[in-house]
Design a protein around this motif. Structure first.
Motif, PDB file in Angstrom:
ATOM      1  N   ASN A  50       1.112  -1.528  -0.117  1.00 17.77           N
ATOM      2  CA  ASN A  50      -0.300  -0.101   0.064  1.00 17.77           C
ATOM      3  C   ASN A  50       0.635   1.186  -0.089  1.00 17.77           C
ATOM      4  O   ASN A  50       0.627   2.868   0.496  1.00 17.77           O
ATOM      5  N   ASN A 197      -7.764  -1.127   7.444  1.00 17.30           N
ATOM      6  CA  ASN A 197      -6.082  -1.916   6.663  1.00 17.30           C
ATOM      7  C   ASN A 197      -6.576  -3.343   7.466  1.00 17.30           C
ATOM      8  O   ASN A 197      -5.804  -3.847   8.847  1.00 17.30           O
ATOM      9  N   GLY A 200      -9.808  -1.090   3.511  1.00 20.03           N
ATOM     10  CA  GLY A 200     -10.120  -0.313   2.940  1.00 20.03           C
ATOM     11  C   GLY A 200     -11.138   0.391   2.690  1.00 20.03           C
ATOM     12  O   GLY A 200     -11.573   1.391   1.747  1.00 20.03           O
ATOM     13  N   TYR A 227      -4.210   6.040   5.863  1.00 20.21           N
ATOM     14  CA  TYR A 227      -5.029   6.352   4.203  1.00 20.21           C
ATOM     15  C   TYR A 227      -5.922   7.442   4.161  1.00 20.21           C
ATOM     16  O   TYR A 227      -6.402   7.513   2.604  1.00 20.21           O
ATOM     17  N   LYS A 255       2.024   7.127   3.170  1.00 15.91           N
ATOM     18  CA  LYS A 255       1.013   6.205   2.166  1.00 15.91           C
ATOM     19  C   LYS A 255       0.770   7.598   1.167  1.00 15.91           C
ATOM     20  O   LYS A 255       0.991   7.788   0.428  1.00 15.91           O
ATOM     21  N   ARG A 317      -7.688   3.324  -8.846  1.00 18.64           N
ATOM     22  CA  ARG A 317      -8.634   1.830  -8.481  1.00 18.64           C
ATOM     23  C   ARG A 317      -9.491   1.660  -8.900  1.00 18.64           C
ATOM     24  O   ARG A 317     -10.410   1.014  -8.528  1.00 18.64           O
ATOM     25  N   ALA A 341      -9.558   3.935   0.268  1.00 13.92           N
ATOM     26  CA  ALA A 341      -8.043   3.734   0.423  1.00 13.92           C
ATOM     27  C   ALA A 341      -6.917   3.657  -0.995  1.00 13.92           C
ATOM     28  O   ALA A 341      -7.597   3.596  -2.265  1.00 13.92           O
ATOM     29  N   ASN A 342      -5.897   3.400  -0.909  1.00 12.04           N
ATOM     30  CA  ASN A 342      -4.879   3.083  -2.223  1.00 12.04           C
ATOM     31  C   ASN A 342      -5.675   1.801  -2.497  1.00 12.04           C
ATOM     32  O   ASN A 342      -3.557   1.506  -2.985  1.00 12.04           O
ATOM     33  N   PHE A 343      -5.899   0.986  -1.813  1.00  8.14           N
ATOM     34  CA  PHE A 343      -5.710  -0.477  -2.437  1.00  8.14           C
ATOM     35  C   PHE A 343      -6.787  -1.211  -2.909  1.00  8.14           C
ATOM     36  O   PHE A 343      -8.162  -0.461  -2.455  1.00  8.14           O
ATOM     37  N   ARG A 390      -4.843  -8.513  -1.675  1.00  9.49           N
ATOM     38  CA  ARG A 390      -5.124  -7.019  -1.636  1.00  9.49           C
ATOM     39  C   ARG A 390      -4.329  -6.761  -2.049  1.00  9.49           C
ATOM     40  O   ARG A 390      -2.708  -6.941  -2.418  1.00  9.49           O
ATOM     41  N   THR A 392      -2.628  -3.477  -4.272  1.00  5.47           N
ATOM     42  CA  THR A 392      -2.163  -1.820  -3.971  1.00  5.47           C
ATOM     43  C   THR A 392      -2.047  -1.008  -5.177  1.00  5.47           C
ATOM     44  O   THR A 392      -1.997  -1.742  -6.601  1.00  5.47           O
TER      45      THR A 392
END
Length: 413
Positions: A50, A197, A200, A227, A255, A317, A341-343, A390, A392
């Motif tokens: 991530n 985490n 997300g 995040y 992050k 995303r 989030a970024n995932f 998961r 990223t």
């Protein structure tokens, strides 16, 4: 009890009267350390930790920022760093709309903040923390290191109410937490990860306020917002700090700012708690090179760059999610959680039953890393994440390679 991670040895120990295992605390000997992404794989397209795939937030084009970054050999490295870093704290307070630097504490990553909060608040062997699985693994590791108890109160693991939001999958079950508090008054800290985490998923401010306002709970609510900059405006619990002395918000430059390498974590709270953290920390905990990079990253131009990269990653995303949906026939399930989030968290389905399948997911994870050059993370052992990988969000090129290699692997497994 053997030392975990150390190969057995028949070599004689000198002096003969010494036995290290009898010196080490039993809870430490029994400790299973946090396993980070880089413990498994270090090479390939790394979509497992991530990190910010677009890089750090310091624009190389701004000469005045570059001038602030003294070459490392010229940075008075023979001198100890500033013990307080008030300039960094003031920049963070301004960025997060807090009254001043007395609301900000800096740690060596958020992990130092987590450890310090446990050490200053929770009596070993007598008191406890509460966590909400699935969640960040360091909360339980730090609890064991500090010999404090752990109460688990799962998030909502059902998707019947939708994904994320106030009552959907991975939302906070406020009544369950209140019941746990009533049943065990030794709980001193509640750790909430928002966005979570591996979930997300944002926890609503209404749910956080419900715990903060719950009179039987006499401890501190800790909201981990690593995040938060991917989650949009108005999502942060920092807005609640002015009204709640029992709230601590953790953030990081790892992050959204793309500075995972400098290990700079942040605690935001009312001044009394910040002062206790400051009184307890090790001296000179933030190095001079880390501080220089943090100041540069918190400049107006750099923050604008950070926000632009966050918007780009959020767009990527959303596109990645749509592309994964096109692989449904091969056994990719619908993305779960709130996607804040970024995932992404993606179930891998059994070819015949079309149910989440840990065996297949783990096989895909290893195939991607060892033969396809793409590293994601297997999260199937976490509560509510059976069969899940998961992923990223990477650069456009990395995401394209991921999709091609994932399709190839799905055809083989």
């Amino acid at each position: 009890m053997p030392i975990l991670g150390l190969a057995p040895s028949t070599a004689p120990i000198k002096p003969v009267h010494f036995d290290l295992e009898k010196v080490i605390r039993p809870n430490i000997l029994a400790l299973h350390p946090y396993r980070c992404a880089r413990d498994d794989y270090q090479e390939g397209i790394l979509l497992d930790a991530n990190e910010n795939a677009l890089g750090h937030s310091i624009p190389r084009s701004f000469n005045h920022i570059q001038q602030d970054l003294s070459p490392i050999p010229d940075a008075d490295l023979n001198r100890y760093p500033d013990p307080s870093h008030d300039g960094i704290k003031s920049c963070i307070a301004s960025l997060r709309s807090l009254p001043g630097k007395d609301h900000v504490f800096l740690g060596v990553g958020s992990d130092e903040v987590i450890d310090l909060l446990m050490r200053i608040c929770v009596v070993p062997a007598n008191e406890k923390i509460l966590i909400t699985p699935p969640t960040y693994g360091m909360y339980s590791v730090c609890a064991q290191v500090n010999d404090i108890g752990l109460v688990r109160c799962n998030l909502n693991l059902s998707g019947s109410g939708g994904e994320g939001g106030e009552h959907g999958r991975f939302s906070l079950l406020v009544d369950d937490i209140k019941a746990a508090i009533l049943a065990d008054p030794s709980i001193k800290l509640i750790f909430l990860c928002s966005p979570g985490n591996p979930t997300g998923t944002l926890i609503s401010l209404a749910a956080i306020k419900a715990i903060l306002d719950y009179e039987p709970f006499k401890g501190i609510v800790v909201v981990d917002e690593a995040y938060i900059d991917f989650a949009g405006e108005g999502a942060s619990a920092v807005s609640l700090i002015k009204d709640y002395a029992n709230l601590c918000v953790m953030q990081t430059l790892s992050k959204s700012f793309g500075l995972a390498a400098i290990r700079l974590g942040i605690a935001l709270a009312q001044p009394p708690l910040i002062q206790v953290l400051t009184n307890t920390k090790a001296p000179y905990n933030i190095s001079t090179p880390s501080a220089q990079l943090a100041i540069a990253a918190l400049s107006k131009e750099a923050v604008q760059c950070m926000r632009l990269k966050c918007r780009t990653l959020v767009e990527s995303r959303n596109q990645l999610q749509k592309s994964l949906e096109n692989l449904s026939a091969l056994g990719i399930g619908d993305v779960i959680g709130g996607n804040d989030a970024n995932f992404l968290v993606v179930p891998i389905l059994h070819k015949e039953t079309r149910l989440p399948d840990n065996v297949r997911a783990n096989a895909l994870y290893k195939e991607l890393a060892e033969n396809k050059g793409v590293v994601v993370r297997f999260r199937g052992k976490e509560a509510g994440c059976e069969g899940c990988l998961r992923i990223t969000v990477g650069t456009a090129e990395e995401n394209g390679i991921l999709l091609r290699q994932l399709q190839s692997a799905l055809n083989d497994y």
